[in-house]
Design an enzyme around this catalytic site. Structure first.
Site, mmCIF file in Angstrom:
data_model
loop_
_atom_site.group_PDB
_atom_site.id
_atom_site.type_symbol
_atom_site.label_atom_id
_atom_site.label_comp_id
_atom_site.label_asym_id
_atom_site.label_seq_id
_atom_site.Cartn_x
_atom_site.Cartn_y
_atom_site.Cartn_z
ATOM 1 N N CYS A 208 0.815 -1.217 0.000
ATOM 2 C CA CYS A 208 0.000 0.000 0.000
ATOM 3 C C CYS A 208 0.848 1.267 0.000
ATOM 4 O O CYS A 208 1.644 1.489 0.916
ATOM 5 C CB CYS A 208 -0.920 -0.010 1.223
ATOM 6 S SG CYS A 208 -1.866 1.513 1.439
ATOM 7 N N TYR B 273 -4.582 5.801 -9.880
ATOM 8 C CA TYR B 273 -5.747 4.960 -9.586
ATOM 9 C C TYR B 273 -6.942 5.402 -10.427
ATOM 10 O O TYR B 273 -7.751 4.568 -10.872
ATOM 11 C CB TYR B 273 -6.093 5.036 -8.100
ATOM 12 C CG TYR B 273 -5.177 4.213 -7.230
ATOM 13 C CD1 TYR B 273 -5.521 2.927 -6.833
ATOM 14 C CD2 TYR B 273 -3.947 4.716 -6.811
ATOM 15 C CE1 TYR B 273 -4.675 2.155 -6.035
ATOM 16 C CE2 TYR B 273 -3.088 3.952 -6.017
ATOM 17 C CZ TYR B 273 -3.456 2.681 -5.641
ATOM 18 O OH TYR B 273 -2.610 1.927 -4.866
#
Length: 443
Positions: free
Chosen positions: A150, A288
């Site tokens: 992450c 993203y």
């Protein structure tokens, strides 16, 4: 046609009768809610059964392909169709089904706006005080849940490393990224890294302990007050500032005065804030938005922002060693996780190959500078990149992990010496820590 009809009938039947196969299929698709409508379940199961049927049919349809043909398809639909207009119908139907299923799966994985753009959900545990006044830290201050893949977790780890905050003050728990084992989202505890606070099996159970009956996204990073067993925050912006406020006496001068690394100097707060906004919209979240776009227009908008932001960063780093001058600030910590993952993951799986970090000489050298200075032990880059291909099922259904590019991280960066790369402030700690790093007295 008969095979497809029977498969659809079976899918609809399974929709009405819960089965282990159905449960497993749905578990692989992270969801923002426990509820899924009947049509979604029908499509998921239909696709799963159809793919299974194709796999099972493969051994029955010419296990030894002819050298002349170069191979054969499992069901031989096109070969057996004769002069019927099978291919246009097959391609059109497959495209419509594939696009529909893709859009549905991506919207479950990443919430969408009406125009097909990714909209990152708000974080539910932003309960930390907004003061962030430097305070002498004591052992057992915070338990930090985070995961190596992450980038938002990576930010907090970088802040801890840059400021030399010891594990006795902030205890880190490295989560396993595995949506099959996790009951909601993807984070769970590995057998050799159990939850030290609640004995939870996954991060959802931690959230439920902190707020019974919690409904929402169980995200990392998550900081918890060890003494009160209450959430500090699950927002990386908060946690970076919180870490910056923890004084541990990490540095000492010849006079015995304790000093700390300051990642947010007051005179640079406006500049750091401007970079934070620019990087988030155009790069950190921008990649993203490219990967999770479900319309061409949404992708075009996001990709233009990513390209422009990278070009601006490259230009800035041609003038200064770091984003805000000759010393590291929070702005650099916000940039580094995205740059590290860009060529190996985002350029491919998020369709961001229009730029490569390897072709941006100043960004590449800056990346090596940060990595060699304090970033080396904050990430396992091969594991981080592999996670995107392994678990982002809608974007990579085959789960094939491509060969990663060589980032050449240990090569000389040529951007300056390793000393005096941080802003410093007087520590509020009562004394320098054992093993404090010697620095020159600061003005």
């Amino acid at each position: 046609v008969l095979a497809l009809t029977l498969t659809l009938a079976l899918a609809l039947t399974l929709t009405l009768t819960p089965t282990p196969t159905l449960t497993l299929t749905l578990t692989l698709i992270p969801s923002t809610s426990e509820r899924r409508d009947t049509m979604a379940r029908a499509i998921y199961v239909f696709c799963a059964v159809l793919l299974s049927a194709v796999d099972l049919a493969a051994p029955l349809s010419a296990p030894n392909p002819s050298p002349k043909s170069g191979g054969s398809s499992p069901l031989k639909i096109l070969e057996l169709s004769g002069n019927l207009p099978t291919q246009p119908l097959l391609v059109t139907t497959a495209k419509a089904i594939s696009k529909g299923v893709y859009g549905l799966m991506v919207s479950e994985l990443a919430p969408q706006s009406k125009d097909g753009a990714y909209v990152r959900p708000a974080d539910p545990f932003r309960t930390i005080a907004k003061d962030f006044t430097p305070t002498a830290a004591t052992p057992g201050t915070m338990l930090l849940y985070g995961g190596n893949p992450c980038p938002w977790c990576h930010r907090v780890d970088l802040a801890l490393a840059a400021r030399r905050v010891p594990a006795s003050v902030v205890r880190r728990v490295v989560l396993e990224d595995n949506p099959i084992k996790a009951s909601r989202g993807g984070w769970c505890f590995a057998d050799d890294r159990p939850d030290p606070l609640f004995g939870a099996r996954d991060l959802r159970e931690v959230y439920d302990k902190l707020q019974p009956g919690f409904v929402g996204r169980c995200t990392a990073p998550l900081g918890v007050d060890l003494r009160k067993k209450q959430p500090i925050s699950n927002e990386s912006n908060d946690l970076m500032k919180y870490v910056n406020s923890l004084d541990v006496g990490a540095y000492v001068d010849d006079a015995g005065v304790a000093w700390e690394v300051e990642l947010r100097p007051k005179e640079l707060e406006a500049e750091i804030g401007a970079w934070a906004e620019k990087l988030y919209g155009g790069l950190n979240n921008g990649v993203y938005r490219c990967g999770f776009a479900t319309t061409q227009a949404a992708y075009d908008t996001a990709s233009a922002a990513v390209a422009a932001t990278l070009d601006e960063v490259e230009e800035q780093l041609s003038k200064t060693r770091y984003l805000c001058g000759d010393k590291v600030t929070e702005a650099d910590i916000r940039l580094f996780p995205t740059v590290m993952r860009y060529d190996g993951a985002y350029s491919t799986i998020f369709k961001c190959g229009f730029r490569r970090i390897a072709t941006l000489p100043n960004v590449s050298a800056w990346m090596r500078d940060i990595y060699q200075n304090f970033g080396r032990d904050t990430i396992d880059i091969e594991d981080a990149v592999a996670s995107y291909y392994k678990w982002m099922i809608p974007l990579n259904p085959s789960a094939i992990i491509p060969r990663a590019p060589d980032l050449n991280l240990e090569a000389p960066h040529g951007r300056g010496p390793a000393k005096d790369t941080f802003h410093m402030r007087r520590s509020t700690a009562p004394a320098p820590a054992k093993g404090a790093v010697l620095v020159e007295a600061q003005a």
